[in-house]
Design an enzyme around this catalytic site. Structure first.
Site, PDB file in Angstrom:
ATOM      1  N   LYS A  57       2.918 -10.273  10.158  1.00 44.64           N
ATOM      2  CA  LYS A  57       2.048 -11.086  10.941  1.00 44.64           C
ATOM      3  C   LYS A  57       2.846 -12.609  11.232  1.00 44.64           C
ATOM      4  O   LYS A  57       2.606 -13.196  12.146  1.00 44.64           O
ATOM      5  CB  LYS A  57       0.864 -11.237  10.303  1.00 44.64           C
ATOM      6  N   GLY A 120       9.375   0.254 -14.491  1.00 43.77           N
ATOM      7  CA  GLY A 120       8.594   0.921 -15.687  1.00 43.77           C
ATOM      8  C   GLY A 120       8.520   2.410 -15.637  1.00 43.77           C
ATOM      9  O   GLY A 120       8.402   2.828 -14.316  1.00 43.77           O
ATOM     10  N   ALA A 211       3.745   6.262  16.551  1.00 43.73           N
ATOM     11  CA  ALA A 211       2.372   5.909  17.367  1.00 43.73           C
ATOM     12  C   ALA A 211       1.154   5.168  16.230  1.00 43.73           C
ATOM     13  O   ALA A 211       0.168   4.978  16.910  1.00 43.73           O
ATOM     14  CB  ALA A 211       1.925   7.119  18.157  1.00 43.73           C
ATOM     15  N   ALA A 213       0.087   2.077  13.187  1.00 43.43           N
ATOM     16  CA  ALA A 213      -0.180   0.697  13.222  1.00 43.43           C
ATOM     17  C   ALA A 213       1.321  -0.161  13.434  1.00 43.43           C
ATOM     18  O   ALA A 213       1.361  -0.610  14.149  1.00 43.43           O
ATOM     19  CB  ALA A 213      -0.844   0.397  12.049  1.00 43.43           C
ATOM     20  N   VAL A 216       3.230   0.439  16.564  1.00 46.20           N
ATOM     21  CA  VAL A 216       2.500  -0.296  17.617  1.00 46.20           C
ATOM     22  C   VAL A 216       2.595  -1.819  17.585  1.00 46.20           C
ATOM     23  O   VAL A 216       2.844  -2.788  18.522  1.00 46.20           O
ATOM     24  CB  VAL A 216       0.970   0.026  17.770  1.00 46.20           C
ATOM     25  N   GLU A 217       2.545  -2.318  16.421  1.00 46.66           N
ATOM     26  CA  GLU A 217       2.773  -3.691  16.173  1.00 46.66           C
ATOM     27  C   GLU A 217       3.973  -4.361  16.610  1.00 46.66           C
ATOM     28  O   GLU A 217       4.402  -5.192  17.247  1.00 46.66           O
ATOM     29  CB  GLU A 217       2.499  -3.962  14.698  1.00 46.66           C
ATOM     30  N   ASP A 351      -1.486   2.433  -2.246  1.00 47.38           N
ATOM     31  CA  ASP A 351      -0.958   3.549  -1.596  1.00 47.38           C
ATOM     32  C   ASP A 351      -0.516   4.882  -2.143  1.00 47.38           C
ATOM     33  O   ASP A 351      -0.145   5.918  -1.279  1.00 47.38           O
ATOM     34  CB  ASP A 351       0.465   3.097  -0.610  1.00 47.38           C
ATOM     35  N   HIS A 492     -22.767 -17.620  21.033  1.00 48.63           N
ATOM     36  CA  HIS A 492     -22.069 -17.412  22.189  1.00 48.63           C
ATOM     37  C   HIS A 492     -21.613 -18.952  22.866  1.00 48.63           C
ATOM     38  O   HIS A 492     -21.787 -19.983  22.410  1.00 48.63           O
ATOM     39  CB  HIS A 492     -23.500 -17.530  23.126  1.00 48.63           C
TER      40      HIS A 492
HETATM   41  C1  LIG Z   1       5.472  -3.495   8.441  1.00 46.97           C
HETATM   42  C2  LIG Z   1       4.208  -3.220   7.443  1.00 46.97           C
HETATM   43  C3  LIG Z   1       3.067  -3.939   7.828  1.00 46.97           C
HETATM   44  C4  LIG Z   1       1.764  -3.868   7.169  1.00 46.97           C
HETATM   45  N1  LIG Z   1       0.776  -4.307   7.809  1.00 46.97           N
HETATM   46  C5  LIG Z   1      -0.242  -4.470   6.958  1.00 46.97           C
HETATM   47  C6  LIG Z   1      -1.416  -5.324   7.479  1.00 46.97           C
HETATM   48  O1  LIG Z   1      -1.353  -5.905   8.408  1.00 46.97           O
HETATM   49  N2  LIG Z   1      -2.609  -5.180   6.745  1.00 46.97           N
HETATM   50  C7  LIG Z   1      -2.839  -4.233   5.794  1.00 46.97           C
HETATM   51  O2  LIG Z   1      -4.041  -4.127   5.066  1.00 46.97           O
HETATM   52  N3  LIG Z   1      -1.925  -3.287   5.417  1.00 46.97           N
HETATM   53  C8  LIG Z   1      -0.717  -3.589   5.842  1.00 46.97           C
HETATM   54  N4  LIG Z   1       0.566  -2.814   5.428  1.00 46.97           N
HETATM   55  C9  LIG Z   1       0.005  -2.057   4.306  1.00 46.97           C
HETATM   56  C10 LIG Z   1       0.445  -2.771   3.151  1.00 46.97           C
HETATM   57  O3  LIG Z   1       1.625  -3.503   3.082  1.00 46.97           O
HETATM   58  C11 LIG Z   1       0.156  -1.463   1.891  1.00 46.97           C
HETATM   59  O4  LIG Z   1      -0.948  -0.965   2.225  1.00 46.97           O
HETATM   60  C12 LIG Z   1       0.090  -2.309   0.622  1.00 46.97           C
HETATM   61  O5  LIG Z   1       1.195  -3.085   0.211  1.00 46.97           O
HETATM   62  C13 LIG Z   1      -0.133  -1.082  -0.548  1.00 46.97           C
HETATM   63  O6  LIG Z   1      -0.381  -1.886  -1.796  1.00 46.97           O
HETATM   64  P1  LIG Z   1       0.255  -1.216  -3.173  1.00 46.97           P
HETATM   65  O7  LIG Z   1      -0.029  -2.246  -4.372  1.00 46.97           O
HETATM   66  O8  LIG Z   1      -0.323   0.132  -3.074  1.00 46.97           O
HETATM   67  O9  LIG Z   1       1.730  -0.898  -3.008  1.00 46.97           O
HETATM   68  P2  LIG Z   1       3.132  -1.810  -2.680  1.00 46.97           P
HETATM   69  O10 LIG Z   1       2.467  -3.039  -1.869  1.00 46.97           O
HETATM   70  O11 LIG Z   1       4.133  -1.023  -2.016  1.00 46.97           O
HETATM   71  O12 LIG Z   1       3.763  -2.395  -4.150  1.00 46.97           O
HETATM   72  C14 LIG Z   1       4.158  -1.376  -4.980  1.00 46.97           C
HETATM   73  C15 LIG Z   1       5.222  -2.244  -5.783  1.00 46.97           C
HETATM   74  O13 LIG Z   1       5.403  -1.480  -6.995  1.00 46.97           O
HETATM   75  C16 LIG Z   1       6.755  -1.698  -7.333  1.00 46.97           C
HETATM   76  N5  LIG Z   1       7.355  -0.282  -8.063  1.00 46.97           N
HETATM   77  C17 LIG Z   1       7.130   1.013  -7.723  1.00 46.97           C
HETATM   78  N6  LIG Z   1       7.739   1.375  -8.894  1.00 46.97           N
HETATM   79  C18 LIG Z   1       7.930   0.978  -9.663  1.00 46.97           C
HETATM   80  C19 LIG Z   1       8.531   0.982 -10.901  1.00 46.97           C
HETATM   81  N7  LIG Z   1       8.695   2.260 -11.675  1.00 46.97           N
HETATM   82  N8  LIG Z   1       8.558  -0.086 -11.978  1.00 46.97           N
HETATM   83  C20 LIG Z   1       8.316  -1.410 -11.270  1.00 46.97           C
HETATM   84  N9  LIG Z   1       8.085  -1.481 -10.116  1.00 46.97           N
HETATM   85  C21 LIG Z   1       7.696  -0.362  -9.142  1.00 46.97           C
HETATM   86  C22 LIG Z   1       7.542  -1.782  -5.946  1.00 46.97           C
HETATM   87  O14 LIG Z   1       8.646  -2.340  -6.060  1.00 46.97           O
HETATM   88  C23 LIG Z   1       6.387  -2.633  -5.313  1.00 46.97           C
HETATM   89  O15 LIG Z   1       6.373  -3.932  -5.374  1.00 46.97           O
HETATM   90  C24 LIG Z   1       1.696  -2.923   6.382  1.00 46.97           C
HETATM   91  C25 LIG Z   1       2.700  -1.937   5.794  1.00 46.97           C
HETATM   92  C26 LIG Z   1       4.105  -2.342   6.381  1.00 46.97           C
HETATM   93  C27 LIG Z   1       5.253  -1.256   6.147  1.00 46.97           C
END
Ligand SMILES: Cc1cc2nc3c(=O)[nH]c(=O)nc-3n(C[C@H](O)[C@H](O)[C@H](O)COP(=O)(O)OP(=O)(O)OC[C@H]3O[C@@H](n4cnc5c(N)ncnc54)[C@H](O)[C@@H]3O)c2cc1C
Length: 514
Positions: A57, A120, A211, A213, A216-217, A351, A492
């Site tokens: 963003k 971890g 195709a 998000a 497209v971004e 996720d 409005h």
């Molecule tokens: C280019 C892009 C743009 C995006 N834009 C948007 C947006 O505009 N709006 C939106 O809502 N979402 C957006 N997303 C999606 C959003 O980033 C994810 O949905 C969100 O980050 C998920 O959060 P999370 O905590 O599940 O996982 P993550 O954010 O992936 O975090 C997981 C963390 O766990 C850590 N980890 C994993 N395994 C271990 C381990 N064994 N030990 C220690 N650490 C570990 C990783 O290093 C990571 O830091 C975007 C994604 C991308 C790729």
């Protein structure tokens, strides 16, 4: 792994400090829990803050400025784009990301969360199926020699190469990673979204495969900056899993702005070769229709090829299986509606749980799981009212059901799709971009008022769809009667009035439209 009695004990140990993990940590600490948050990255915030939502963003904010300047002459303003100072743009992006990640670290410290920089893993339950505590093993993060520990705002302190923690409850928030093309790992000019966000300069030309998000971004952002963008998509429109009108409208707008959209394709292979750039081999058209697999072979070359075909959950480590954490065929951790996994005292958020992979959903998972662990009996996350957003120009956003989904769902009767002609709105007219607005309404057989139509879904393409969808989420998530929704007043002249007008029309009382 042997258990030592001097192991430190926490109420909640959370693995992963993205939106899912850090929101769990913040809420649990607020509820008075003793919380450890484990992250292997150097900074807090996971994908979202470091290589997703926030840096993308930041760049999109810059390219929106270019879009605005490009329209200036039409409005009588003399301005033109001389070029992009990539050093300044990089500094801006890095500054935004650092401000957000440092702010998050400060907030975690303020709430009393102990942060470990480490990888971890969960140990198998030592006391069998009815485990009352779990053990989490920490080893130094990649590139580090020690596990680092931060309490309050103190400097991180080395703890040795490994460490074990006791936890009453463990929360897995491991996130997801970009999916490579089958048999074609990311290499050279074939890049993923993380690399694409970190490029020193935008490429002169780019092929974007995908195709959704992210695809497209990038297409919208790079195109605004003058990149020659070709999108290879499998179906006839972008966002093909969304409401059809939304996908068709956004595809049309991208094409109108200069993006080359090649439809019904199936990518075969990407040659990154010895030379700069890459060549994409793909099939197109043919009798099989949708994905071009039986069509004719084509190639397209570009300086960079971004594969944005989805993301896979970070759940392939062996320790998950050994610790009794079940996953589905796609690798997503299976859990009940409150986030409880198949392993005792182990929860999952964000996720790694099947559903919309979005940060705001992960936040709500985190809050809910922290409250469930604390015994507050929260409502499960309403997965059906998670808004989806795409920050292209124009933006796209949706919440709830499409017309097709509602018609096919036996819980709903008298389903109706109402289409509002967006150019009837003055702010849309002034914006210079096209859009669309669809409201899906219908009666819910299992409600207390089965004869009263509710707002079931809203689907928008507009310059600020990501803001307008917040109101739609309240309507869909709270099962608001259509007649009540249509009584709400909208200031409005605003883009938000498009929703108000569409609701009036759906309620049989159109104002500025037929
Ligand atoms: C280019 C892009 C743009 C995006 N834009 C948007 C947006 O505009 N709006 C939106 O809502 N979402 C957006 N997303 C999606 C959003 O980033 C994810 O949905 C969100 O980050 C998920 O959060 P999370 O905590 O599940 O996982 P993550 O954010 O992936 O975090 C997981 C963390 O766990 C850590 N980890 C994993 N395994 C271990 C381990 N064994 N030990 C220690 N650490 C570990 C990783 O290093 C990571 O830091 C975007 C994604 C991308 C790729």
């Amino acid at each position: 792994m042997s258990e030592s009695s001097d192991m430190e004990a926490f109420d909640n140990v959370i693995i992963g400090a993205g939106p899912g993990g850090y929101s769990t940590a913040l809420r649990a600490a607020e509820l008075g829990r003793r919380v450890a948050l484990i992250e292997r990255d150097a900074t807090m915030g996971g994908t979202c803050l470091n290589r997703g939502c926030i840096p993308s963003k930041a760049l999109i904010t810059a390219t929106h400025t270019i879009d605005t300047v490009h329209r200036a002459a039409e409005l009588g303003v003399q301005a033109h784009v001389d070029g992009i100072d990539y050093g300044t743009l990089r500094d801006y992006r890095v500054h935004i990301v650092e401000t957000m990640t440092q702010g998050l670290s400060a907030l975690l410290a303020h709430r009393g969360v102990t942060v470990f920089r480490a990888s971890g893993s969960l140990e198998p339950a030592s006391d069998g199926a009815g485990a009352t505590t779990r053990t989490v093993r920490l080893v130094a993060a990649p590139g580090q020699t020690d596990v680092l520990r931060s309490d309050e705002a103190d400097e991180p302190k080395p703890q040795g190469a490994s460490l074990e923690l006791h936890a009453t409850d463990v929360v897995l928030a491991l996130g997801a990673s970009p999916r490579p093309l089958p048999g074609n790992p990311f290499a050279g000019a074939l890049i993923d979204s993380t690399k694409a966000l970190e490029l020193d300069e935008f490429p002169a030309s780019a092929v974007i495969i995908g195709a959704g998000a992210v695809a497209v971004e990038f297409a919208s952002m790079w195109n605004a900056a003058g990149v020659d963008v070709t999108m290879l998509i499998r179906r006839d429109r972008v966002l093909s899993h969304w409401d059809r009108r939304t996908g068709v409208t956004l595809t049309r707008e991208l094409v109108r702005q200069g993006v080359k959209v090649v439809r019904n394709t199936a990518v075969r292979h990407v040659d990154t070769g010895a030379n700069l750039g890459a060549t994409v081999h793909y099939m197109q058209g043919g009798p099989s229709g949708a994905n071009g697999a039986n069509g004719t072979e084509h190639t397209v070359e570009a300086e960079m090829v971004l594969a944005a075909i989805g993301r896979d959950p970070n759940t392939d480590a062996d320790w998950l299986e050994a610790a009794g954490v079940r996953r589905d065929a796609d690798g997503y951790v299976t859990c009940d509606p409150l986030g409880r996994t198949s392993a005792e005292h182990v929860w999952a958020v964000g996720d790694i749980v099947a559903g919309h992979a979005l940060a705001h959903r992960a936040f709500e998972h985190g809050i809910t799981v922290a409250e469930a662990i604390a015994g507050l009996n929260p409502k499960p996350v309403d997965e059906a009212s998670v808004p989806q957003v795409v920050f292209s120009h124009p933006e796209a956003a949706c919440v709830g059901l499409t017309g097709r989904e509602a018609i096919d769902d036996p819980r709903f009767n008298n389903v109706k799709e109402t289409i509002y002609p967006m150019m009837g709105n003055s702010r849309m007219l002034m914006s210079g971009v096209g859009g669309s607005m669809t409201v899906v309404s219908g009666e819910r057989a299992d409600s207390d008022h089965p004869d009263t139509p509710e707002v079931l879904g809203v689907h928008i393409v507009s310059p600020v769809a990501s803001d307008v969808i917040a109101e739609a989420e309240q309507l869909v998530g709270n099962h608001v009667a259509l007649s009540d929704a249509a009584r709400l007043i909208h200031p409005h002249p605003t883009f938000g009035e498009t929703l108000g007008e569409a609701l009036l029309k759906a309620d049989g009382r159109p104002l500025h439209t037929r």
